[in-house]
Write an enzyme that holds these catalytic residues in place. Structure first.
Site, PDB file in Angstrom:
ATOM      1  N   PHE A   1     -13.301  10.418  40.997  1.00  0.00           N
ATOM      2  CA  PHE A   1     -13.039  11.850  40.775  1.00  0.00           C
ATOM      3  C   PHE A   1     -12.462  12.167  39.393  1.00  0.00           C
ATOM      4  O   PHE A   1     -11.574  13.041  39.264  1.00  0.00           O
ATOM      5  CB  PHE A   1     -12.092  12.400  41.866  1.00  0.00           C
ATOM      6  CG  PHE A   1     -12.359  11.831  43.230  1.00  0.00           C
ATOM      7  CD1 PHE A   1     -13.644  11.828  43.751  1.00  0.00           C
ATOM      8  CD2 PHE A   1     -11.346  11.261  43.993  1.00  0.00           C
ATOM      9  CE1 PHE A   1     -13.916  11.289  44.991  1.00  0.00           C
ATOM     10  CE2 PHE A   1     -11.607  10.716  45.228  1.00  0.00           C
ATOM     11  CZ  PHE A   1     -12.892  10.726  45.728  1.00  0.00           C
ATOM     12  N   CYS A   2     -12.928  11.495  38.356  1.00  0.00           N
ATOM     13  CA  CYS A   2     -12.428  11.723  36.991  1.00  0.00           C
ATOM     14  C   CYS A   2     -10.908  11.594  36.936  1.00  0.00           C
ATOM     15  O   CYS A   2     -10.234  12.329  36.184  1.00  0.00           O
ATOM     16  CB  CYS A   2     -12.866  13.093  36.457  1.00  0.00           C
ATOM     17  SG  CYS A   2     -14.632  13.251  36.322  1.00  0.00           S
ATOM     18  N   ALA A   3     -10.379  10.691  37.749  1.00  0.00           N
ATOM     19  CA  ALA A   3      -8.941  10.416  37.728  1.00  0.00           C
ATOM     20  C   ALA A   3      -8.789   8.927  38.041  1.00  0.00           C
ATOM     21  O   ALA A   3      -8.168   8.536  39.029  1.00  0.00           O
ATOM     22  CB  ALA A   3      -8.218  11.282  38.754  1.00  0.00           C
TER      23      ALA A   3
END
Ligand SMILES: Cc1ncc(COP(=O)(O)O)c(C=O)c1O
Length: 443
Positions: free
Chosen positions: A369-371
């Site tokens: 999740f782009c994290a």
């Protein structure tokens, strides 16, 4: 086995486009799409589409034309600044700069901070907030395990920050866990240390009112496509001084007050904010959609929050009945918006997401999740080797049936296995012999 979950009640909320969308399954059937991926991109609100339809006949150049339609389009574009300002409770003196999305807004802010600014942020931030800050003055602080501890962690970090301008970046709601960060408390800490604070409201703005003055934050960034206005606009609202002193974010027409020819060079007088950072033809359709969504959401907070919280409770109660289910959490004491990320022991997140789509018509997100930093850490804590999870996220387009279908599908996948065969292609799970056909406009 029946699930012990709360009965379905409905609360009237603004309708979304595509609520009746039917998608193919690998078995050949078609079912109504269960979109449980609102945190990535929310569907368009019907009222937003109506607002765009109303504008389109008047659509013409912005800031550039003498024609009547150009004047209408220019008025729409400029009025949108006030509509957005009201939505986030901004100060009258705040600049409202239209961008493409939150990533663009935070990159613009990163380019605008004075050169020696000390930037402090938690390492749980989305890449859009984590990565744009360059140089040695960036302090990435490990995310605390409770919202109660967040202020003390930030206090220590700011006490160690060098003298000079300081900026804290914080998310309003985590895109991984949906947990709400104690923004007002963190702003108080920032103030004590003479720091400014920027709010990444990408996941907060669709779910809760944001009031920059009440929270005492200096900047707010969010995206149209996450607040049901998927027409390519985002926004950065906040203190004008740093933005005004910065070099234009993009150079070109619109950002220039005057260009003069000095033979061997061009002399350029740049425009003041907001135009200074809005070079190129403005996206008036996107901006009008975004401002319209702001007003529609503002009229329905009570119903929206009630609808989402009912469904979130239903989702979490249901998921807890799935064998092997484990929910990711950063702040163990925080309230949440409708985002639940989880692992299921023994099952790859990508496989689950592929099977949910192919056999049940359920859309979720899988991955990090782009994290990557925080997802890697949380997943490891749950004992998984994969740095991946599944994320189900709720919004105005979600129904109790969508939630129940996801829960029932996961229970079946875990206890009985898939009904179809899957293989990995380029690192993604896909159904073998996928029979699903694309919609006719793509054929
Ligand atoms: C918390 C958060 N911040 C920033 C972003 C970036 O938003 P965008 O992709 O619209 O630029 C996202 C997107 O998922 C997000 O969830």
């Amino acid at each position: 086995m029946t699930l012990a979950i709360t009965p379905a009640t409905t609360t009237a909320v603004p309708a979304v486009v595509g609520a009746e969308l039917r998608v193919p399954l690998v078995t050949g059937e078609r079912v109504t799409y269960a979109n449980l991926d609102h945190a990535a991109s929310a569907p368009c609100l019907q009222e937003v589409r109506d607002a765009v339809d109303e504008l389109l006949p008047w659509y013409a150049s912005v800031h550039r034309g003498a024609g009547f339609a150009s004047q209408v389009s220019t008025r729409v574009y400029e009025q949108a600044r006030d509509r957005v300002r009201r939505f986030v409770g901004a100060r009258a003196s705040d600049a409202v700069v239209f961008t493409r999305n939150t990533t663009d807004s935070l990159n613009l802010l990163a380019r605008s901070v004075p050169r020696n600014t000390a930037v402090v942020l938690f390492d749980s931030e989305h890449h859009a907030a984590l990565l744009p800050w360059r140089g040695s003055n960036v302090q990435r602080v490990p995310a605390p395990s409770s919202s109660g501890a967040a202020a003390a962690v930030l206090d220590r970090a700011l006490a160690a920050a060098p003298v000079g301008p300081r900026l804290v970046i914080v998310t309003g709601a985590s895109n991984v866990t949906g947990e709400l960060w104690p923004v007002a408390e963190l702003a108080k800490v920032a103030r004590r240390h003479g720091a400014r604070i920027a709010l990444d409201a990408a996941q907060l703005a669709p779910h809760r009112p944001v009031d920059a003055r009440e929270l005492d934050v200096d900047y707010v960034a969010f995206s149209g496509h996450k607040i049901y206005a998927p027409f390519g606009a985002g926004v950065l609202v906040g203190r004008a001084d740093w933005l005004q002193q910065a070099q234009p974010y993009l150079v070109g027409g619109g950002a220039t007050a005057k260009v003069t020819d000095h033979g061997d060079r061009l002399g350029v007088a740049w425009s003041a904010v907001p135009e200074r950072h809005e070079a190129g033809s403005p996206n008036v359709v996107g901006v009008h959609a975004l401002a319209s969504a702001c007003e529609i959401l503002s009229r329905h907070w009570e119903q929206t929050v009630a609808h989402e919280q009912q469904l979130l409770t239903r989702l979490r109660e249901g998921l807890r009945t799935v064998p092997g289910f484990r929910e990711l959490s950063i702040l163990n004491d925080a309230d949440k918006v409708g985002v639940v990320s989880f692992t299921i022991s023994g099952f790859d997140a990508g496989f689950l997401a592929a099977a949910l789509s192919a056999e049940y018509g359920v859309g979720v997100r899988d991955g990090a999740f782009c994290a990557h930093v925080i997802v890697g850490r949380l997943v490891k804590k749950l004992g998984s080797h994969e740095e991946r999870a599944v994320r189900a996220s709720i919004g105005l387009g979600t129904t109790a049936e969508h939630v129940d279908r996801l829960v029932a599908a996961l229970r079946t996948l875990v206890t009985e296995g898939p009904k179809w065969s899957y293989t990995q292609q380029d690192g993604r799970w896909v159904p073998e012999n996928d029979t699903r056909t694309l919609p006719p406009f793509l054929a």
